[in-house]
Scaffold this motif. Structure first.
Motif, short mmCIF file in Angstrom:
data_model
loop_
_atom_site.label_atom_id
_atom_site.label_comp_id
_atom_site.label_asym_id
_atom_site.label_seq_id
_atom_site.Cartn_x
_atom_site.Cartn_y
_atom_site.Cartn_z
N SER A 123 -1.49 29.61 -38.68
CA SER A 123 -2.67 30.47 -38.81
C SER A 123 -2.77 31.44 -37.65
O SER A 123 -3.07 32.63 -37.83
CB SER A 123 -3.93 29.61 -38.89
N ASP B 98 -8.65 15.68 -33.35
CA ASP B 98 -9.51 16.80 -32.96
C ASP B 98 -10.96 16.31 -32.91
O ASP B 98 -11.53 15.96 -33.95
CB ASP B 98 -9.36 17.96 -33.94
N PRO C 266 -5.98 29.11 -44.66
CA PRO C 266 -7.32 29.24 -44.08
C PRO C 266 -7.37 28.79 -42.63
O PRO C 266 -6.49 28.06 -42.15
CB PRO C 266 -8.18 28.33 -44.96
N LEU C 267 -8.38 29.24 -41.93
CA LEU C 267 -8.58 28.87 -40.53
C LEU C 267 -8.78 27.36 -40.42
O LEU C 267 -9.34 26.72 -41.30
CB LEU C 267 -9.79 29.60 -39.96
N MET C 268 -8.32 26.79 -39.30
CA MET C 268 -8.43 25.36 -39.09
C MET C 268 -9.81 25.01 -38.56
O MET C 268 -10.02 24.72 -37.38
CB MET C 268 -7.33 24.88 -38.14
N THR C 269 -10.76 25.03 -39.46
CA THR C 269 -12.13 24.62 -39.14
C THR C 269 -12.19 23.10 -39.03
O THR C 269 -11.26 22.40 -39.48
CB THR C 269 -13.09 25.09 -40.23
N PRO C 270 -13.26 22.54 -38.45
CA PRO C 270 -13.38 21.08 -38.41
C PRO C 270 -13.24 20.42 -39.78
O PRO C 270 -12.63 19.36 -39.90
CB PRO C 270 -14.78 20.87 -37.82
N GLN C 271 -13.78 21.06 -40.82
CA GLN C 271 -13.66 20.52 -42.18
C GLN C 271 -12.20 20.51 -42.63
O GLN C 271 -11.72 19.53 -43.21
CB GLN C 271 -14.49 21.35 -43.15
N ARG C 272 -11.49 21.58 -42.34
CA ARG C 272 -10.08 21.69 -42.71
C ARG C 272 -9.25 20.65 -41.95
O ARG C 272 -8.33 20.03 -42.52
CB ARG C 272 -9.58 23.11 -42.39
N VAL D 4 -18.43 17.68 -38.52
CA VAL D 4 -18.53 17.59 -39.98
C VAL D 4 -19.52 16.49 -40.34
O VAL D 4 -19.38 15.34 -39.91
CB VAL D 4 -17.16 17.28 -40.62
N ARG E 185 -2.28 25.01 -37.53
CA ARG E 185 -3.03 25.84 -36.58
C ARG E 185 -2.13 26.93 -36.00
O ARG E 185 -2.54 28.08 -35.85
CB ARG E 185 -3.59 24.94 -35.48
N LYS F 258 -13.55 17.88 -32.70
CA LYS F 258 -14.50 18.73 -33.43
C LYS F 258 -14.75 18.22 -34.84
O LYS F 258 -15.65 18.72 -35.53
CB LYS F 258 -13.97 20.17 -33.47
#
Length: 348
Positions: free
Chosen positions: A203, A45, A257-263, A51, A200, A47
């Motif tokens: 979620s 990813d 939790p949402l699949m944020t760039p950090q996740r 981070v 993902r 994205k």
């Protein structure tokens, strides 16, 4: 005025050259790690680049994963000569294939071998590639010679090698190993991507279910408000059941939790921190006779000692792996290079 001896200058020069070589090697390794980090990010990813400090967080982990890939591939034994001439003389080749035609068919029908041979110079004597097979064992009834006596209906274990696959053909063993290291590392990237996509998707499904339950709850509450008299028990039960399901989904969402760039970065770090969970290798000693029947260590019966290398990747079944040199002359020419056929004039 005294002069420094030549040996002193020679020693200083050697130290200087060695330090410069070590620095050059260190810079080269750092460049490889940096390029690999960007390749991993592109393969999972992009994205992740949002981070802060993602390169620093991945640096040591990626370097360790590269070393892991090197170690796994370097542990694969030297290549076997897999050819029509070695079928009788080499116990490994004899065990892996039923006959010479089977051997030739496996390599000739490999799409990777076909592409490689088609693109390489015809003067090229052959290639070196990874040969993978599935090993199975089956109990059978057979005959066994005990001294001068032939015993019948003896329980024996027959070993079979099937589902042969050929990967990463190259002109030499070092290049074949390098290609395998790349494939193995790409397998780690794919594993990380699959994990990210799975989380993902989970979620996304929870969010959709949450929206649907909210919509259902809102509709039923509106129905209750529009009713002039009393309360419809059926609708009331539906509201209660929907509310319970909604609370259950919201609890799941807290644990997903949402699949944020950090996740996403955390998932990549987890996979590349534990490459041994994705690829496992083990050695398997076997004593086989010419009929691929297992012979016990204490048996005087003639047998060949085989030391196999078996690899498990992800959730796939274990496969025996070996490097194989295969000569161009043993290819089934009609399979790899079919003669050109003029289709003739197009039909009107």
């Amino acid at each position: 005025m005294k002069h420094f001896p030549d040996s002193g200058f020679s020693g200083l020069r050697d130290v200087f050259l060695r330090n410069r070589q070590e620095k050059s090697l260190s810079d080269s390794r750092a460049a490889v790690v940096l390029n690999t980090i960007e390749s991993v990010v592109d393969g999972t990813d992009s994205k992740i680049r949002l981070v802060r400090g993602y390169r620093k967080k991945l640096g040591n982990i990626i370097q360790s994963s590269l070393e892991f890939s090197d170690d796994i591939v370097n542990r694969i034994p030297p290549p076997l000569e897999v050819s029509s001439s070695s079928f009788v003389s080499d116990p490994y080749v004899n065990a892996f294939f039923t006959n010479v035609a089977d051997l030739q068919s496996v390599f000739s029908h490999s799409s990777e071998i076909q592409d490689y041979m088609a693109e390489s110079d015809e003067d090229n004597a052959g290639c070196c590639a990874l040969l993978c097979m599935r090993r199975t064992e089956k109990t059978v009834m057979g005959m066994e010679l005990s001294g001068d006596r032939l015993n019948r209906d003896v329980l024996q274990v027959a070993v079979n090698f099937s589902d042969h696959r050929v990967y990463s053909p190259a002109p030499s063993e070092p290049k074949a190993r390098q290609g395998l290291k790349h494939c193995l590392f790409q397998g780690l990237v794919t594993n990380a991507l699959e994990r990210i996509m799975k989380l993902r998707l989970a979620s996304h499904r929870l969010q959709n279910k949450h929206q649907m339950l909210h919509a259902s709850l809102r509709r039923n509450r509106q129905k209750i408000k529009k009713m002039n008299q009393g309360t419809d028990n059926k609708i009331a039960h539906a509201i209660e059941a929907t509310g319970q399901e909604l609370r259950k989904v919201e609890k799941e969402m807290l644990n997903t939790p949402l699949m944020t760039p950090q996740r996403v970065l955390e998932q990549v770090i987890d996979v590349f921190s534990n490459p041994g969970e994705f690829v496992k290798m083990r050695k398997i000693p076997l004593r086989l006779n010419k009929m691929c029947i297992k012979i016990s260590d204490d048996s005087p019966a003639p047998a060949n000692q085989l030391n196999l290398t078996e690899v498990v990747i992800g959730n796939e079944l274990p496969r025996v792996v070996t490097l194989a040199r295969f000569p161009r002359k043993d290819l089934l020419a009609s399979t790899v290079f079919p003669p050109f056929q003029n289709p003739g004039p197009a039909a009107a």
